[in-house]
Design an enzyme around this catalytic site. Sequence first.
Site, PDB file in Angstrom:
ATOM      1  N   PHE A 135       4.647   1.296   8.847  1.00 49.05           N
ATOM      2  CA  PHE A 135       5.306   1.358   7.532  1.00 49.05           C
ATOM      3  C   PHE A 135       4.263   1.085   6.453  1.00 49.05           C
ATOM      4  CE2 PHE A 135       7.564  -0.084   3.792  1.00 49.05           C
ATOM      5  CZ  PHE A 135       8.556   0.882   3.686  1.00 49.05           C
ATOM      6  N   ASP A 220      -3.783  -2.016   6.378  1.00 51.64           N
ATOM      7  CA  ASP A 220      -2.672  -2.342   5.487  1.00 51.64           C
ATOM      8  C   ASP A 220      -2.257  -3.780   5.799  1.00 51.64           C
ATOM      9  OD1 ASP A 220      -0.199  -2.804   4.366  1.00 51.64           O
ATOM     10  OD2 ASP A 220       0.576  -0.804   4.770  1.00 51.64           O
ATOM     11  N   LYS A 249       2.928  -8.130  -1.637  1.00 53.50           N
ATOM     12  CA  LYS A 249       3.877  -9.159  -1.192  1.00 53.50           C
ATOM     13  C   LYS A 249       3.468 -10.577  -1.606  1.00 53.50           C
ATOM     14  CE  LYS A 249       6.181  -6.710   2.590  1.00 53.50           C
ATOM     15  NZ  LYS A 249       7.581  -6.743   2.217  1.00 53.50           N
TER      16      LYS A 249
HETATM   17  N1  PLP Z   1       2.870  -1.868   3.746  1.00 52.09           N
HETATM   18  C1  PLP Z   1       3.482  -2.724   4.562  1.00 52.09           C
HETATM   19  C2  PLP Z   1       2.799  -3.113   5.823  1.00 52.09           C
HETATM   20  C3  PLP Z   1       4.719  -3.255   4.236  1.00 52.09           C
HETATM   21  O1  PLP Z   1       5.333  -4.109   5.077  1.00 52.09           O
HETATM   22  C4  PLP Z   1       5.341  -2.867   3.032  1.00 52.09           C
HETATM   23  C5  PLP Z   1       6.685  -3.363   2.674  1.00 52.09           C
HETATM   24  O2  PLP Z   1       7.428  -3.832   3.460  1.00 52.09           O
HETATM   25  C6  PLP Z   1       4.674  -1.958   2.193  1.00 52.09           C
HETATM   26  C7  PLP Z   1       3.443  -1.494   2.579  1.00 52.09           C
HETATM   27  C8  PLP Z   1       5.288  -1.518   0.896  1.00 52.09           C
HETATM   28  O3  PLP Z   1       5.178  -2.542  -0.022  1.00 52.09           O
HETATM   29  P1  PLP Z   1       6.058  -2.516  -1.371  1.00 52.09           P
HETATM   30  O4  PLP Z   1       7.470  -2.639  -0.975  1.00 52.09           O
HETATM   31  O5  PLP Z   1       5.526  -3.687  -2.159  1.00 52.09           O
HETATM   32  O6  PLP Z   1       5.756  -1.221  -2.046  1.00 52.09           O
END
Ligand code: PLP
Length: 399
Positions: A135, A220, A249
């Site tokens: 994700f 990520d 986050k």
């Molecule tokens: N990358 C990862 C690993 C995530 O867990 C998330 C959100 O859960 C995101 C990206 C997306 O982040 P945002 O919701 O701040 O756009």
Amino acid sequence: MNDFQKRAEAVLTPNYRRQPVMFVRGKGAKLWDSEGKEYLDFVAGIAAVNLGHCHPEVTRALRTQAKKLVHISNHFYIETQIELAELLVKNSSLDRVFFCNSGTEANEAALKLARRYSREKGKGGYEIISAWNSFHGRTFGSLSATGQEKFWKGFEPLVPGFKFVEFGNLEQMKSAINSNTCAVILEPVQGEGGVYPAPPGYLQGVRKLCDETGALLILDEVQTAMGRLGKLFGYEWADVQPDIITLAKALGNGFPIGAMLAKKDVAEALVPGTHASTFGGNPLASSAALATLKTILENNLAERAQKIGEYFHSQLNRLKKNHPCIKEVRGVGLMLALELKAERCERVIEGMREKGFIINLTHNNVLRFLPSLLVKRKEISKMLSALDQELAKIDPEVI
Ligand code: PLP
């Protein structure tokens, strides 16, 4: 349906499945709803509030900065932004920082940078390899990098040039990567995909393949950084040096801010005009993140998360012994999960909420625990004894 549910339904887009509760106050691991009921929070705003709700250092920084200057744009230098970038660089293996407002934007920046860097270097590769079950966000680029078809539905065609491999399978990565690959993007622990840590040696193996083909390694760390896994950054466990990492986050302890960190040589592809964000790293957001990062570093909270995470993990393993409905215990540090054998487990979340505990469900049957790094042992024990009772209701169905 209660009053705030009716009001929300009348004016908000219907893209969230909200729980029927409205929190109005938080302190540390505690939350209070609009009826005054108290809860213990084991989700922390989806791994965002790593210092607990309304941490005094972050609140103080926000109040002080809000009185001085809230927003100015990146047409000018911003003191708190520079200081935050200095601290991120000092404590990571990366050299340059681009600020934005969310995880999806941080990934968007990383994906764009990877393509541009490849062109600048005369390599011209544009393909990006990601993992199934990953994700990375909801904007078109990060959605196209997300290896879960359920999120794509209705939005195709996606951005071209993305390929997917099985997470943890080095042989598949070896077959997929080639001179046309500009980057590989992976999470150190797949979070939204159900809390799957990268197997030992996997990230090192991918790093080697990237070096052999000239592809960049993007990690990520939107969910895994800021001490969550027991290190400031998750990549530290694997002892690899990524070319790019993305953060959001917990970076601002709940105040919206994202960041992309890159090696100097890679970051140089982002010359003026190539990428930007109006709010990215503005004075207020940077001050929240600076206070958050300082608090994590000065109090060794990553180490604390590791220690208390081990305790939590061991208690989850104990719970598994007593409950046939538990299939597996997974996770690293304070990013932990119980996979259940039952099909849909909303009733566990509901039962726990009624008892005053907030836990998260991902992938229909994975209970996810993402408490603040300051969570206390007695809070964990209290939550687990409530969970023990809830799981006992499911056990007979799977015996
Ligand atoms: N990358 C990862 C690993 C995530 O867990 C998330 C959100 O859960 C995101 C990206 C997306 O982040 P945002 O919701 O701040 O756009």
